[in-house]
Design an enzyme around this catalytic site. Structure first.
Site: not given
Ligand code: NAP
Length: 301
Positions: A52, A96, A119
């Site tokens: 990422k 995460q 997200d």
């Protein structure tokens, strides 16, 4: 005989959109900034975060990684998220997953400012998606929709089956397909006669986490299959069933391989298009994260 459904050009197209957005924002003196919070030492999470951060670098998106120890107190993590919410120089926040067991993941997701929730997991964004309102939506299903829409402009009336009903893939995928006027079925671990359900579907999206679950014999001839699953296998019998050629040779040498939820070889005998694993949906997910970061930055202008 079907063909490998390459995700490369769709991923590139998403990245081009993100890049154009970054340039526009920078021309307005706004520096898009993604913060990734990583808790603990899970090796897979470290790899994902590295990818990422690298994708941000390539696109000129500023990124910051905040690494916290596995035993960080839940309150300390929540305070960190609140601090990032208040920081006007931060446009996207990604915590995460998975988090250590002592931390309530839902509380952490709820703590993120919905407009920084790249997200797309926050209940506000889940509601916006369900209602067909603009917002930030989960990267994997968004990437899969981009793949479908690049393959056919109008999905109206197609019968789509989503196998798996998780909050991060299956459910948002079903909503997106519904908004695209597909006739949507969602199946899961309690579904009776998966094969019969599957044989009705023009489009099958599999997000389960079971290596090779969907066999060619389940599929409707000419269907399109998107394999979201990523599973590491170490079982030689399973490897002999799912792999061939160089991939099987590599398994024999290393004792491990990454495979999807679809038996790719048998699926290709029946379906028209099948995405590979690895090198399929993963590319779309990361590209869409970049685009979500741009969208989040635009939301905060
Ligand atoms: P998850 O939260 O574990 O959900 C799995 C879903 O599959 C559940 O809804 C479960 O049903 C269903 N299921 C389990 N066994 C089944 C069976 N035998 N038949 C039919 N359905 C079954 O998983 P997830 O987070 O959605 O991830 C799924 C897979 O996608 C994993 O391999 C993950 O690593 C991968 N993934 C890949 C990407 C990418 O970028 N490529 C992104 C995200 C996830 P119940 O609800 O009834 O338990």
């Amino acid at each position: 005989m079907g063909t490998r459904w390459s995700t490369k050009s769709t991923a590139e197209h998403i990245l081009e959109q993100a890049k154009a957005g970054v340039m526009k924002l920078k021309a307005a003196s706004i520096d898009p900034h993604l913060v990734v919070v990583l808790v603990g030492d899970d090796p897979a999470s470290h790899v994902y975060v590295r990818h990422k951060v690298a994708a941000c670098e390539e696109l000129g998106i500023r990124s910051t990684k905040i690494a916290l120890p596995a035993d960080v107190a839940a309150d300390a993590l929540l305070s960190e998220v609140m601090r990032l919410n208040r920081d006007a120089s931060v446009h996207g926040i990604l915590v995460q997953m998975p988090l250590p067991k002592h931390i309530d993941c839902d509380a952490v997701i709820r703590a993120i400012d919905p407009d920084k929730d790249v997200d797309g997991f926050h209940p506000i964004n889940v509601g916006r998606l369900a209602l067909g309102q603009p917002g930030l939506f989960p990267c994997t299903p968004m990437g899969v929709m981009a793949l479908l829409k690049q393959t056919v402009t109008d999905l109206s009336g197609r019968r789509a089956l989503v196998i798996g009903r998780s909050a991060i893939v299956g459910k948002p995928m079903a909503h997106l397909l519904l908004h695209a006027n597909c006739t949507v079925t969602v199946s899961h671990s309690r579904t009776v006669d998966h094969q019969a359900v599957c044989r009705e579907a023009d489009i099958v999206i599999v997000a389960v986490g079971r290596p090779g679950l969907v066999d060619g014999g389940w599929l409707k001839p000419g269907s399109w299959v998107v394999d979201v699953g990523i599973n590491e296998i170490k079982d030689p019998a399973l490897a002999e069933k799912l792999l061939d050629g160089k991939r099987l040779d590599r398994f024999r040498a290393t004792g491990r391989a990454l495979v999807g939820d679809v038996n790719y070889r048998s699926a290709l005998d029946v379906a028209e298009l099948v995405t590979p694993v690895p090198g399929g949906v993963g590319k779309l997910t990361i590209a869409q994260l970049m685009l979500n970061t741009v969208t989040a930055t635009e939301l905060q202008r």
